[in-house]
Write a protein that holds these residues in place. Structure first.
Motif, short mmCIF file in Angstrom:
data_model
loop_
_atom_site.label_atom_id
_atom_site.label_comp_id
_atom_site.label_asym_id
_atom_site.label_seq_id
_atom_site.Cartn_x
_atom_site.Cartn_y
_atom_site.Cartn_z
N ARG A 143 0.83 -1.20 0.00
CA ARG A 143 0.00 0.00 0.00
C ARG A 143 0.88 1.26 0.00
O ARG A 143 1.92 1.29 0.63
CB ARG A 143 -0.85 -0.03 1.27
CG ARG A 143 -1.98 0.95 1.33
CD ARG A 143 -2.71 0.78 2.67
NE ARG A 143 -3.42 -0.49 2.76
CZ ARG A 143 -4.68 -0.67 2.35
NH1 ARG A 143 -5.34 0.34 1.83
NH2 ARG A 143 -5.26 -1.84 2.47
N ASN A 144 0.42 2.27 -0.74
CA ASN A 144 1.15 3.55 -0.82
C ASN A 144 2.60 3.41 -1.29
O ASN A 144 3.47 4.16 -0.86
CB ASN A 144 1.10 4.30 0.51
CG ASN A 144 -0.30 4.77 0.81
OD1 ASN A 144 -0.95 4.24 1.68
ND2 ASN A 144 -0.79 5.72 0.05
N LYS A 145 2.80 2.44 -2.14
CA LYS A 145 4.13 2.28 -2.74
C LYS A 145 3.94 2.19 -4.24
O LYS A 145 2.82 1.97 -4.73
CB LYS A 145 4.81 0.99 -2.26
CG LYS A 145 5.05 0.93 -0.77
CD LYS A 145 6.26 1.73 -0.37
CE LYS A 145 6.49 1.63 1.12
NZ LYS A 145 7.14 2.79 1.67
N LYS B 55 -13.60 1.50 -10.29
CA LYS B 55 -13.54 2.84 -9.68
C LYS B 55 -12.41 2.86 -8.65
O LYS B 55 -11.65 3.82 -8.56
CB LYS B 55 -14.88 3.16 -9.02
CG LYS B 55 -14.90 4.46 -8.23
CD LYS B 55 -16.30 4.69 -7.65
CE LYS B 55 -16.39 5.93 -6.78
NZ LYS B 55 -15.64 5.86 -5.54
N ARG B 56 -12.31 1.76 -7.88
CA ARG B 56 -11.30 1.73 -6.82
C ARG B 56 -9.91 1.40 -7.37
O ARG B 56 -8.91 1.70 -6.75
CB ARG B 56 -11.70 0.70 -5.76
CG ARG B 56 -12.98 1.10 -5.01
CD ARG B 56 -13.44 -0.01 -4.10
NE ARG B 56 -12.51 -0.22 -2.99
CZ ARG B 56 -12.58 -1.27 -2.17
NH1 ARG B 56 -13.50 -2.20 -2.35
NH2 ARG B 56 -11.73 -1.38 -1.18
N GLU C 269 -8.20 3.76 -5.12
CA GLU C 269 -7.17 3.44 -4.13
C GLU C 269 -5.88 3.02 -4.83
O GLU C 269 -4.80 3.25 -4.34
CB GLU C 269 -7.65 2.29 -3.22
CG GLU C 269 -8.77 2.74 -2.30
CD GLU C 269 -9.59 1.58 -1.79
OE1 GLU C 269 -9.01 0.73 -1.10
OE2 GLU C 269 -10.80 1.52 -2.09
N VAL C 270 -6.08 2.37 -5.98
CA VAL C 270 -4.93 1.88 -6.73
C VAL C 270 -4.98 2.48 -8.14
O VAL C 270 -6.06 2.61 -8.71
CB VAL C 270 -4.96 0.33 -6.85
CG1 VAL C 270 -3.78 -0.19 -7.64
CG2 VAL C 270 -5.00 -0.31 -5.47
N ILE C 271 -3.84 2.88 -8.66
CA ILE C 271 -3.79 3.37 -10.03
C ILE C 271 -2.88 2.44 -10.83
O ILE C 271 -1.71 2.25 -10.48
CB ILE C 271 -3.24 4.81 -10.10
CG1 ILE C 271 -4.09 5.73 -9.22
CG2 ILE C 271 -3.23 5.32 -11.54
CD1 ILE C 271 -3.46 7.09 -9.00
N LYS D 17 1.98 8.59 -4.70
CA LYS D 17 2.03 7.44 -3.78
C LYS D 17 1.74 7.82 -2.33
O LYS D 17 1.54 6.94 -1.51
CB LYS D 17 3.34 6.66 -3.93
CG LYS D 17 4.54 7.31 -3.33
CD LYS D 17 5.74 6.36 -3.45
CE LYS D 17 6.98 7.02 -2.91
NZ LYS D 17 8.18 6.28 -3.17
N ARG D 18 1.74 9.13 -2.05
CA ARG D 18 1.33 9.53 -0.68
C ARG D 18 -0.12 9.09 -0.42
O ARG D 18 -0.47 8.69 0.67
CB ARG D 18 1.40 11.05 -0.53
CG ARG D 18 2.82 11.55 -0.43
CD ARG D 18 2.82 13.04 -0.21
NE ARG D 18 4.03 13.60 -0.77
CZ ARG D 18 4.13 14.81 -1.32
NH1 ARG D 18 3.07 15.60 -1.37
NH2 ARG D 18 5.27 15.23 -1.79
N ASP D 19 -0.96 9.22 -1.45
CA ASP D 19 -2.38 8.92 -1.25
C ASP D 19 -2.85 7.66 -1.96
O ASP D 19 -3.94 7.18 -1.68
CB ASP D 19 -3.23 10.11 -1.75
CG ASP D 19 -2.85 11.39 -1.04
OD1 ASP D 19 -2.77 11.35 0.20
OD2 ASP D 19 -2.62 12.41 -1.71
N TYR D 20 -2.07 7.20 -2.92
CA TYR D 20 -2.54 6.07 -3.72
C TYR D 20 -1.46 4.99 -3.80
O TYR D 20 -0.29 5.24 -3.48
CB TYR D 20 -2.85 6.51 -5.16
CG TYR D 20 -3.77 7.71 -5.25
CD1 TYR D 20 -5.15 7.55 -5.25
CD2 TYR D 20 -3.25 8.99 -5.31
CE1 TYR D 20 -5.99 8.65 -5.31
CE2 TYR D 20 -4.09 10.10 -5.38
CZ TYR D 20 -5.46 9.93 -5.38
OH TYR D 20 -6.28 11.01 -5.46
#
Lengths: 253, 216
Positions: free
Chosen positions: A31-33, A87-88, A169-171, A196-199
């Motif tokens: 997460r967030n990486k 969407k997520r 949440e993920v791109i 990556k701070r938020d996603y």
């Protein structure tokens, strides 16, 4: 990886008809990486990326076995809302593909589809998404001009803004810079680092230097298998597998 | 593209090994000239400094160029990093050779006393270590450098014993102070060369295995 991963695959296999395109892939995405997938053409990296938001469902010859757990749920479970999933887990493609509409409409499209009608709220989302995609200052005066008038790099950041507008949440990024010049590329790379701070970002790239620059973790794929997965600095400084070593030092084939 | 890079890297390796051998020979020949108090041979050794200086710069530039143009990864990156470090260490060792050669002309007129035995022993040990580190790089094997820590400890204790021995001579007879001081310097240079050789070995270890070690 001490924190709980956002996505985990267990023994993931994918066939296009008879072709076994992904073979027993087990990996975790932190997460967030930023996680990069590298490998030669046809190794399955884009196919794997498209598994994460079930884009491969759109191809009817595809058969998938194994599990992909996203936020503790197997995304292949019956009853999974694929629209919600996409969407997520948003996606940015190789070539910028803005809709032939205004800059504003491109970004507002997603939130509208998801039921947001209030103009003030839409204005807020559009501005925030464009700011997060580092595009706001360049387009604030031309929000109602056609998106097709933007440069390639701007169009790609617009596509990122369009993805951000539905608060994923993920791109997933499939070769997001391959159609861009070095300056536009460097802007996108800088943006990835901020995102990556938020996603959580998963990026497929042919450009190894790019993978080395932007990612925290790197997976090397070859002929449908995940040969090696590890921290980016380890993969590029001292890979464990000879195959990885040969690929990243250009001694392939 | 990668064939061209790897061919250039291979030539760079060979040239770097030549430089390391050149530096090693400078040191050996300087010590020979010192033992024989042969000023002519010493001058010839000292004149090799120009070559070592020019080659160092040339090889460094080629390394920077390979890095800038090819962005090497993994083992290629480690090899280039190792080459850069070895170039510097080899240059230092060559320069110590020159410094030793420079002393010969000053020693000639100084009252004689026996050259402390440990100096030649140190020289033999350090040369052996340089040979082994070159061999380790060439064969990409860490076997030849396995016991460097122990070997360097021996070099260090020999340096202390040269120091003590020479000091005793100098205290007994002040006329030997100039010569004695030079001997101490020679021993010190050899001790430093031993350390540089250990640094080279650490870098070869990193190049071969990807793991950093410290040879103490």
């Amino acid at each position: 990886m001490t924190e709980e991963p956002i996505i985990t695959t267990h023994d993931l296999n994918l066939w296009y008809h008879e072709t076994h395109a992904l073979q027993s892939i087990s990996m975790s995405v932190a997460r967030n990486k930023v996680t990069a997938l590298i490998g030669p053409s046809g190794c399955g990296k884009s196919t794997l990326l498209r598994c994460f938001n079930r884009l491969n469902d759109l191809i009817d010859i595809v058969k998938i076995t194994g599990e992909i757990v996203f936020s503790r749920r197997n995304i292949h479970e019956p009853g999974t809302d694929v629209v919600q999933l996409r969407k997520r887990v948003g996606m940015v493609f190789q070539k910028p593909n803005p809709f032939p509409k205004s800059v504003y409409e491109n970004v507002a499209y997603g939130p509208r589809v998801h039921g947001i009608r209030d103009p003030a709220e839409l204005d807020r989302i559009v501005e925030k998404s464009l700011r997060d995609a580092a595009l706001w200052d360049e387009v604030r005066d031309r929000l109602y001009n056609s998106a097709l008038g933007l440069s390639g790099g701007q169009q790609q950041r617009l596509c990122i803004a369009r993805t951000l507008a539905v608060e994923p949440e993920v791109i997933l990024m499939d070769e997001p810079c391959s159609a861009l010049d070095p300056i536009a590329t460097s802007k996108i790379e800088k943006l990835i680092d901020i995102l990556k701070r938020d996603y959580t970002v998963i990026i497929v790239t042919h450009n190894m230097q790019q993978a080395a620059r932007v990612s925290d973790f790197t997976g090397f794929m070859y002929l449908g298998k995940l040969v090696e997965f590890g921290q980016t600095n380890q993969i590029f400084e001292d890979p464990a597998e000879d195959l990885t070593e040969n690929y990243i030092t250009g001694r392939f084939g | 593209m990668s064939e061209k890079f790897h061919a250039e890297l291979k030539t760079l390796r060979t040239d770097m090994l030549d430089l390391a051998r050149f530096a090693r020979n400078m040191q050996c020949d300087a010590l020979k000239a010192l033992t024989n108090e042969d000023t002519e041979a010493a001058e010839e050794v000292a004149s090799r400094k120009k070559h070592i200086q020019e080659t160092t710069i040339e090889l460094e530039e080629r390394t920077y160029q390979l890095i800038a143009l090819n962005q090497p990864m993994a083992k290629d990156m480690r090899e280039l990093a190792c080459i850069l470090k070895i170039i510097s260490s080899a240059e230092r060792i060559g320069r110590y050779g020159k410094d030793i050669a420079d002393m010969v002309k000053y020693l000639k007129d100084q009252p004689a006393f026996v050259q402390p035995l440990p100096i030649m022993h140190m020289a033999g040990l350090v040369t052996g270590m340089i040979d082994d580190v070159i061999h380790a790089f060439e064969t990409e094997s860490i076997v030849p450098i396995k016991d460097f820590s122990r070997r360097d400890d021996t070099v260090d204790s020999l340096w202390h014993s040269v120091f003590r021995e020479t000091l005793t001579f100098m205290m007994e007879n002040p006329k030997t102070i100039t010569r004695g001081t030079y001997y101490i310097m020679v021993a010190r240079y050899l001790e430093r060369s031993g350390d540089h050789t250990c640094k080279m070995a650490e870098n070869v270890h990193y190049m071969v295995t990807g793991k950093r070690i410290e040879i103490k």
